[in-house]
Motif scaffolding. Structure first.
Motif, PDB file in Angstrom:
ATOM      1  N   PRO A 339       0.832  -1.211   0.000  1.00 17.21           N
ATOM      2  CA  PRO A 339       0.000   0.000   0.000  1.00 17.21           C
ATOM      3  C   PRO A 339       0.862   1.254   0.000  1.00 17.21           C
ATOM      4  N   ARG A 340       0.410   2.277  -0.687  1.00 20.33           N
ATOM      5  CA  ARG A 340       1.109   3.561  -0.632  1.00 20.33           C
ATOM      6  C   ARG A 340       0.950   4.134   0.772  1.00 20.33           C
ATOM      7  N   SER A 341       1.770   5.093   1.112  1.00 21.54           N
ATOM      8  CA  SER A 341       1.800   5.578   2.482  1.00 21.54           C
ATOM      9  C   SER A 341       0.465   6.154   2.927  1.00 21.54           C
ATOM     10  N   ALA A 342      -0.266   6.836   2.009  1.00 23.34           N
ATOM     11  CA  ALA A 342      -1.558   7.413   2.380  1.00 23.34           C
ATOM     12  C   ALA A 342      -2.554   6.320   2.737  1.00 23.34           C
ATOM     13  N   ILE A 343      -2.517   5.206   2.019  1.00 19.30           N
ATOM     14  CA  ILE A 343      -3.417   4.086   2.314  1.00 19.30           C
ATOM     15  C   ILE A 343      -2.972   3.384   3.583  1.00 19.30           C
ATOM     16  N   TRP A 344      -1.662   3.206   3.749  1.00 20.19           N
ATOM     17  CA  TRP A 344      -1.139   2.540   4.936  1.00 20.19           C
ATOM     18  C   TRP A 344      -1.562   3.266   6.216  1.00 20.19           C
ATOM     19  N   SER A 345      -1.634   4.593   6.160  1.00 24.95           N
ATOM     20  CA  SER A 345      -1.986   5.356   7.350  1.00 24.95           C
ATOM     21  C   SER A 345      -3.460   5.235   7.717  1.00 24.95           C
ATOM     22  N   MET A 346      -4.279   4.706   6.828  1.00 25.05           N
ATOM     23  CA  MET A 346      -5.707   4.550   7.129  1.00 25.05           C
ATOM     24  C   MET A 346      -5.993   3.340   8.017  1.00 25.05           C
ATOM     25  N   PHE A 347      -5.116   2.366   8.033  1.00 26.84           N
ATOM     26  CA  PHE A 347      -5.380   1.135   8.773  1.00 26.84           C
ATOM     27  C   PHE A 347      -5.193   1.362  10.273  1.00 26.84           C
ATOM     28  N   ASP A 348      -6.079   0.746  11.034  1.00 23.10           N
ATOM     29  CA  ASP A 348      -5.976   0.810  12.485  1.00 23.10           C
ATOM     30  C   ASP A 348      -5.094  -0.305  13.020  1.00 23.10           C
ATOM     31  N   LYS A 349      -5.245  -1.502  12.474  1.00 21.45           N
ATOM     32  CA  LYS A 349      -4.479  -2.664  12.913  1.00 21.45           C
ATOM     33  C   LYS A 349      -3.858  -3.361  11.721  1.00 21.45           C
ATOM     34  N   VAL A 350      -2.870  -4.186  12.047  1.00 15.25           N
ATOM     35  CA  VAL A 350      -2.143  -4.922  11.007  1.00 15.25           C
ATOM     36  C   VAL A 350      -1.938  -6.351  11.484  1.00 15.25           C
ATOM     37  N   THR A 351      -2.140  -7.302  10.578  1.00 19.51           N
ATOM     38  CA  THR A 351      -1.777  -8.703  10.808  1.00 19.51           C
ATOM     39  C   THR A 351      -0.733  -9.070   9.772  1.00 19.51           C
ATOM     40  N   LEU A 352       0.423  -9.464  10.229  1.00 16.33           N
ATOM     41  CA  LEU A 352       1.522  -9.814   9.331  1.00 16.33           C
ATOM     42  C   LEU A 352       1.778 -11.318   9.416  1.00 16.33           C
ATOM     43  N   LEU A 353       1.703 -11.993   8.284  1.00 20.54           N
ATOM     44  CA  LEU A 353       1.947 -13.433   8.207  1.00 20.54           C
ATOM     45  C   LEU A 353       3.176 -13.707   7.359  1.00 20.54           C
ATOM     46  N   ALA A 354       3.795 -14.844   7.619  1.00 22.03           N
ATOM     47  CA  ALA A 354       4.937 -15.299   6.815  1.00 22.03           C
ATOM     48  C   ALA A 354       5.037 -16.807   6.955  1.00 22.03           C
ATOM     49  N   SER A 355       5.018 -17.496   5.838  1.00 18.50           N
ATOM     50  CA  SER A 355       5.131 -18.961   5.829  1.00 18.50           C
ATOM     51  C   SER A 355       4.113 -19.618   6.758  1.00 18.50           C
ATOM     52  N   GLY A 356       2.902 -19.057   6.795  1.00 16.05           N
ATOM     53  CA  GLY A 356       1.843 -19.623   7.610  1.00 16.05           C
ATOM     54  C   GLY A 356       1.928 -19.313   9.085  1.00 16.05           C
ATOM     55  N   ARG A 357       2.852 -18.456   9.506  1.00 14.90           N
ATOM     56  CA  ARG A 357       3.036 -18.123  10.914  1.00 14.90           C
ATOM     57  C   ARG A 357       2.664 -16.669  11.173  1.00 14.90           C
ATOM     58  N   LEU A 358       2.234 -16.420  12.403  1.00 13.27           N
ATOM     59  CA  LEU A 358       1.859 -15.075  12.806  1.00 13.27           C
ATOM     60  C   LEU A 358       3.105 -14.326  13.262  1.00 13.27           C
TER      61      LEU A 358
END
Length: 819
Positions: A339-358
């Motif tokens: 996401p561009r920075s303007a869109i990124w700033s709209m999110f309240d929370k983030v879930t980051l996954l990698a290889s099926g792990r939190l």
């Protein structure tokens, strides 16, 4: 040059040719005026010059401003141009050091970017605010090489009014997690707990959600208003009147900035390959969101909502989502890439996954400090937007030079360590209370007792919901849950059976069967009649091919010499109906894609959809089959008489319906169109070879092969038409054999002394005025003696069986293709 005989039934084929062209022309013209309404608009302006209709003329521009609502795209454009901080999409860096390392802060998009100053809380329906939790979610697949882990120990929480971003490299498990949360996942071994306001989510939860896929599933020939009305008629409560549903549609279209587009075609590629201009990419995405929020869902899931959009269109769409979550209390969860920075700033929370792990779940501003705490520092000047840095950080499997990526995660061991670190911190410090309803998973396959327990939890209530939508546990130790579990365990078998019966009667559909049928029927009619390659194109194709075939056999004489030609023509008519459906194979494949997408969303009852499709398409298939049959029949001059014409038309139509249905079945069963062609060719080959025309069954050496004739609809149809054409029929043969025929016999049998006898040759050429040919002999040769009624009954049973098989395969394939 052959002689033209007067046996052609002009009164039959000429009116049918005229009807076919008028019928096809009507749908062509209607479709053309829908695609390009300017000629019709000019005609209306000319007819309204007397002033009688001036008061009924409505300007689209005026209509779009009736309530003061203007397109949010223009509003955002004005505000963006006035805000330099957003226009250059700048990133401001907080150069101060925190206890966890260096953190960068993006310049937030001013709230005006996703505010609509004219927006008021006058919603036609209110959103039920819910808290969604997921605990210990996992998904694995059994493979020959061993168990494949797609998701492992995923936790998270979403509150009303939040917009969450779901991030991760390719293969991280984002789509799988979203499918599990949206209850669209049916494949694999699923485990974990999905809680709604602290209680296990049941199958009815799907009615509180909306899932907006990356690629929409709209019919290209429908207008924006027609699409929204279709969804409104299906998903809005059956207690709502038509006026209520239309008011809700107008409200949502206005909120999404699409009110002025209500008469615009959706557009896209039509089944058959034709392109239709319509909505832009951003407008289609907004229409997808509008259809999703029509029933005021509590949770909205979006699969890459910015994919395929330009930078500003993506910002516009995300601005709508942000405003929708903030003002109405929706939970918005969106998977997103870079996401561009303007869109990124709209999110309240983030879930980051990698290889099926939190790897992370929490407030957006806490992402950088958390990884800084683990020793992974973020440098805005080097790494850019924090979301890009996070994706680069957890991506493994390729070389990441330190001068570009800094200190980063490079292997599975480091990734696992970071994931375990976050999971431990989340479960111990976030205040999340693990579900105390038992150790058994509440997703995936459940026993009857588990399903009843889940329903009991919902009915009795594990948590008390306060007026503002927040949940409060009945006891810190989960005593309410334990009490419910205990009550379920104490139920007598009879009470348990009664409870199960009561719960099973609770409908999972918002509306009834008839509403589903009527809505699907209307959509199917619009789809097939507005596609030039469907109803109109197919009618013209059948008519022109029939004219060509009729010219080849035009006016066959009513004598013994025409028996061979009549028999060949009967078989050619039936062969045409077995082969022509291949022209429409792309239409059948498109139908499969539409249904699979709708079935995944549990949009309507499968039987209602199937019956609606049959009811909408069958009349047009009957018309095209009769057009072809009657044109050829009349031009060739087959057996005259209303009874025989009717019997020929009925049997030909039945075979046409069967052939179309079999190819439709193959299109659903096959994974792609090429395999569908292969399966269809197998069926068609059996029809042709087992028709008893090319070789009679008595001549086949391996008699067991003739058993295949029982699955050859063409065999039954050929017998029916042959009986109708030749049954109890005689033809005069007083003209005898012509010289060409006699020469052929002598050449074929050069050593036959019998043919060289003058008396024999004279008898063949001049058999006498009383010579007749009894066509019953031809029927006896082929072994045809079944009455028309029996043949019709067999073909009708064949058609019903193909429908049952098609419907069954449709259900099976839809379940198999669920994600």
């Amino acid at each position: 040059m052959g002689l033209v005989h007067d046996t052609a039934i002009v009164g039959l084929w000429v009116p049918v040719v005229v009807f076919a062209h008028l019928f096809a022309g009507f749908w062509f013209l209607k479709t053309f005026l829908l695609y390009d309404p300017r000629p019709l608009a000019a005609l209306r302006r000319k007819s309204s010059s007397n002033g009688k209709t001036a008061k009924t003329r409505i300007s689209e521009g005026d209509e779009s401003k009736e309530d003061g609502t203007e397109d949010i795209v223009l509003t955002l454009a004005k505000r963006q141009s006035a805000d330099n901080a957003v226009a250059d999409d700048a990133v401001e860096v907080n150069k101060g050091r925190t206890n966890h390392g260096t953190s960068g802060r993006l310049s937030r998009v001013p709230s005006e970017m996703y505010d609509d100053e004219s927006h008021e809380d006058n919603s036609f329906t209110k959103v039920e605010r819910v808290h969604l939790q997921w605990q210990k979610l996992s998904c694995t697949y059994n493979a020959p090489a061993g168990k494949i882990v797609v998701l492992q120990d995923i936790w998270g929480h979403a509150a009303p009014g939040e917009m969450q971003a779901l991030l991760g490299p390719s293969g991280a498990g984002k789509s799988t997690l979203m499918d599990i949360l949206a209850q669209r996942k049916s494949m694999g071994n699923l485990n974990g707990f999905l809680l709604l306001n602290g209680r296990p989510a049941t199958s009815s939860f799907i009615r509180k959600t909306a899932y907006v896929p990356q690629d929409d599933n709209f019919v290209a020939t429908m207008t924006v208003a027609e699409v929204m009305n279709f969804y409104a008629d299906i998903i809005l409560p059956k207690t709502w009147t038509k006026a209520d549903r239309r008011a809700r549609v107008a409200e949502v279209l206005a909120a999404m900035g699409l009110r002025h587009k209500h008469s615009t075609m959706v557009g896209g590629t039509l089944p058959g390959g034709l392109m239709l201009r319509g909505l832009s990419g951003g407008e289609r995405k907004r229409l997808s969101i509008a259809a999703g929020i029509l029933a005021a869902p509590s949770v909205v899931f979006l699969d890459e909502p910015t994919s395929g959009l330009d930078s500003f269109a993506a910002l516009t769409v995300m601005g709508y989502l942000k405003r929708m979550a903030r003002d109405s209390g929706h939970v918005v969860i969106a998977s997103i890439h870079q996401p561009r920075s303007a869109i990124w700033s709209m999110f309240d929370k983030v879930t980051l996954l990698a290889s099926g792990r939190l790897m992370f779940h929490g407030a957006r501003d806490d992402l950088v400090p958390w990884f800084g705490h683990l020793g992974y520092t973020y440098d805005p000047a080097l790494h850019g937007v924090a979301s890009d840095w996070a994706l680069d950080l957890v991506a493994i499997g390729f070389h990441k030079p330190k001068r570009f990526y800094g200190h980063t995660i490079t292997n599975m061991e480091e990734l696992t360590r970071a994931s375990n670190e976050f999971s431990g911190s989340y479960t111990s410090h976030s205040g999340v209370m693990p579900y105390a309803g038992g150790s058994e998973s509440m997703i995936g396959s459940k026993s009857i007792s588990q399903k009843v327990q889940a329903r009991m939890n919902k009915l009795v209530g594990v948590c008390n919901i306060t007026g503002n939508g927040s949940s409060a546990a009945g006891g810190a130790d989960g005593s309410n849950i334990a009490a419910v579990d205990s009550s379920v365990g104490q139920l007598e078998p009879k009470d348990l059976a009664n409870l199960t019966q009561v719960l099973s009667k609770q409908s999972k559909w918002a509306t009834g069967w008839w509403r589903h049928f009527a809505s699907c029927y209307g959509r199917e009619l619009l789809s097939i009649t507005r596609n030039p390659a469907d109803v109109a194109g197919r009618t013209m194709t059948f008519a022109w091919v029939a004219i060509l075939m009729g010219l080849l056999y035009y006016g066959m004489p009513e004598d013994a010499a025409s028996i061979r030609g009549r028999l060949n023509l009967v078989f050619n008519i039936l062969s045409f109906f077995c082969l022509m459906p291949y022209v429409s194979m792309s239409l059948y494949s498109a139908d499969k894609r539409f249904y699979i997408a709708d079935a995944s969303a549990k949009l309507y009852r499968p039987l209602a959809y199937y019956m609606a499709k049959v009811a909408a398409t069958t009349p047009f298939q009957v018309i095209t089959a009769l057009v072809f049959t009657f044109i050829v029949y009349g031009m060739a001059g087959l057996r005259d008489g209303g009874q025989f014409i009717w019997q020929n038309g009925v049997i030909s139509t039945m075979l046409s319906l069967i052939a179309v249905q079999v190819l439709h079945c193959c299109a659903i069963l096959a994974p792609n169109q090429d395999v569908a062609f292969m399966l269809s060719i197998v069926w068609t080959a059996i029809q042709l070879l087992m028709s008893n025309f090319f070789i009679t069954f008595t001549e086949v050496v391996f008699q067991w092969l003739t058993m295949l004739r029982w699955v050859s609809a063409l065999y039954y149809a050929f017998e029916g038409l042959a009986v109708a054409e030749f049954g109890n029929m005689t033809f005069p043969c007083d003209q005898g054999m012509d010289q060409a025929g006699l020469t052929f016999l002598k050449t074929l049998l050069p050593k036959s002394r019998f043919l060289n006898m003058p008396i024999v040759a004279d008898g063949l050429q001049n058999p006498g005025a009383d010579c007749i040919a009894d066509t019953n002999a031809a029927l006896t040769y082929y072994g045809f003696n079944r009455p028309f009624g029996h043949t019709f009954g067999i073909l009708l049973g064949y058609l019903v069986i193909t429908h049952i098989i098609t419907y069954t395969i449709m259900i099976i394939v839809a379940r198999r293709e669920h994600r």
